[in-house]
Design an enzyme around this catalytic site. Structure first.
Site, short mmCIF file in Angstrom:
data_model
loop_
_atom_site.label_atom_id
_atom_site.label_comp_id
_atom_site.label_asym_id
_atom_site.label_seq_id
_atom_site.Cartn_x
_atom_site.Cartn_y
_atom_site.Cartn_z
N HIS A 14 0.84 -1.20 0.00
CA HIS A 14 0.00 0.00 0.00
C HIS A 14 0.88 1.25 0.00
O HIS A 14 1.54 1.56 0.98
CB HIS A 14 -0.89 -0.03 1.25
CG HIS A 14 -1.89 1.06 1.32
ND1 HIS A 14 -1.99 1.91 2.41
CD2 HIS A 14 -2.86 1.44 0.46
CE1 HIS A 14 -2.97 2.76 2.21
NE2 HIS A 14 -3.52 2.49 1.04
N GLU A 41 1.01 -0.38 -5.03
CA GLU A 41 -0.11 0.50 -5.36
C GLU A 41 0.30 1.96 -5.28
O GLU A 41 0.51 2.50 -4.20
CB GLU A 41 -1.27 0.25 -4.39
CG GLU A 41 -2.48 1.13 -4.64
CD GLU A 41 -2.84 2.02 -3.45
OE1 GLU A 41 -3.97 2.54 -3.44
OE2 GLU A 41 -1.99 2.22 -2.55
N ASP A 43 -0.90 5.92 -5.94
CA ASP A 43 -2.03 6.82 -6.19
C ASP A 43 -1.58 7.86 -7.20
O ASP A 43 -0.46 8.38 -7.12
CB ASP A 43 -2.45 7.53 -4.90
CG ASP A 43 -2.91 6.56 -3.83
OD1 ASP A 43 -3.91 5.87 -4.07
OD2 ASP A 43 -2.27 6.51 -2.76
N HIS A 56 -0.87 10.44 -2.47
CA HIS A 56 -2.19 9.96 -2.09
C HIS A 56 -3.26 10.99 -2.38
O HIS A 56 -4.39 10.65 -2.72
CB HIS A 56 -2.22 9.61 -0.60
CG HIS A 56 -3.53 9.07 -0.15
ND1 HIS A 56 -4.36 9.74 0.71
CD2 HIS A 56 -4.17 7.91 -0.45
CE1 HIS A 56 -5.46 9.03 0.91
NE2 HIS A 56 -5.37 7.92 0.24
N GLU A 150 -4.19 3.51 -8.62
CA GLU A 150 -5.41 4.14 -8.09
C GLU A 150 -5.54 5.54 -8.67
O GLU A 150 -4.67 6.39 -8.48
CB GLU A 150 -5.42 4.21 -6.57
CG GLU A 150 -6.72 4.84 -6.08
CD GLU A 150 -6.93 4.79 -4.58
OE1 GLU A 150 -7.81 5.54 -4.10
OE2 GLU A 150 -6.24 4.01 -3.90
#
Length: 343
Positions: A14, A41, A43, A56, A150
């Site tokens: 993450h 992952e 963002d 993020h 994401e």
């Protein structure tokens, strides 16, 4: 088609290994891969000149040292993003050359002082930087790590002339990743951008992020008070309808392992089984080992930053047959998963 329980769910780093290093930094991603994450992952938000930067949020005062740069003091603004009023510094007001002068900071310094000790050490990354890092990665058997993109605030960015779907397709094409559908997952809290990314020729899995409450902002922008709720998609009928449009859903872990009115967790919900019955993959976020993020019955002494009984929580979640989990400490998640597989 009903999907069977997954015997070996993916562990996704993450924002890298964000339990150990400031999130979205090269060190965080390299560490996640070294610790055995199956995928990482990032963002994605955009700069003024259309570079996809790994943060993020587009408001970056909490994760960079931008406030310490007097040359950028006049860029501190108040904006409304996805209906929320925010004050700070925003990626879309900077060029990539300007953002490269900043250094990353730990988002949760009181919970993760060890990670905070790296504040000021690492610069920011753009998506092409991460693609090159992943191109150079792989295990002894030749297994290459996956990439879970994401897409953040897609409706907002499109409204200011920065369509994220176009920028994603550009970077993947230029990086030689359009032929890597087996390694790509695209996820977003707005279903409409998933369709747009797919329409641009990007292959892979497309996963809809669902909250326990509220409505997606693309629905609000299009339909106002008639916007569908996230919860509408979590019914049997809602899951069946999604199965024709996306490959899976990703939800807060509390929807997989609910807590009671006292903040204690016991039995998992039936969400994974119901989604599998509809033919959807299921992922959840976020596995974190510190007491602050665990149900009350899985906390040990030592305060919010101390490590709790994360194994008990994670075992219950992985025992549902879920297809993947996002973890801040991917090594711990890999260890729990592999122990469950041997049991």
């Amino acid at each position: 088609m009903t999907l069977p329980p997954n015997p070996r769910p993916r562990v996704i780093g993450h924002r890298g290994a964000s339990g150990y290093r400031p999130e979205h930094t090269r060190s965080s991603y390299e560490l996640a891969l070294a610790l055995g994450a199956d995928a990482v992952e990032p963002d994605l938000v955009a700069t003024r000149d259309g570079v996809l930067v790994l943060r993020h949020e587009n408001e970056i005062s909490g994760t960079t040292d931008v406030a310490a740069h007097p040359e950028f003091a006049d860029r501190r603004l108040t904006k409304t993003v996805d209906g929320a009023e925010l004050t700070g510094w925003f990626t879309e007001d900077f060029t990539w050359a300007e953002l490269r002068t900043l250094r990353a900071r730990e988002r949760l310094p009181k919970i993760r002082p060890s990670s905070a000790s790296f504040d000021g050490t690492f610069g920011l990354l753009a998506l092409p930087d991460l693609l090159r890092l992943l191109d150079d990665s792989g295990d002894a058997a030749g297994v290459r790590p996956g990439l879970v993109l994401e897409v953040k605030h897609a409706t907002y960015f499109e409204s200011i002339g920065l369509p994220l779907d176009e920028l994603i397709a550009r970077d993947l094409a230029e990086g030689g990743w359009l032929g890597s559908a087996d390694r790509i997952t695209v996820e977003a809290f707005e279903e409409s951008v998933l369709a747009k990314v797919r329409a641009r020729g990007v292959g892979g899995e497309f996963v809809y992020l669902l909250e326990a409450s509220g409505s997606p902002f693309d629905e609000i922008a299009a339909n106002g008070s008639d916007a569908r709720l996230y919860a509408d998609h979590l019914t049997d009928a809602g899951l069946a309808a999604l199965a024709g449009r996306v490959d899976g859903i990703s939800v807060d872990k509390g929807l997989v392992l609910p807590t009671d009115e006292h903040g204690r967790a016991d039995a998992p919900s039936d969400l994974v089984a119901r989604a599998h019955a509809a033919g959807l993959l299921v992922f959840c976020w976020t596995l974190r080992s510190e007491n602050r993020f665990l149900p009350k019955n899985f906390r040990y002494g030592g305060g919010a930053a101390a490590t709790g009984d994360y194994e008990s929580e994670w075992q219950r979640i992985l025992g549902t047959g879920i297809d993947g989990v996002f973890a801040d400490q991917p090594d711990l998640a890999v260890a729990v998963r592999d122990a469950e597989a041997r049991a």
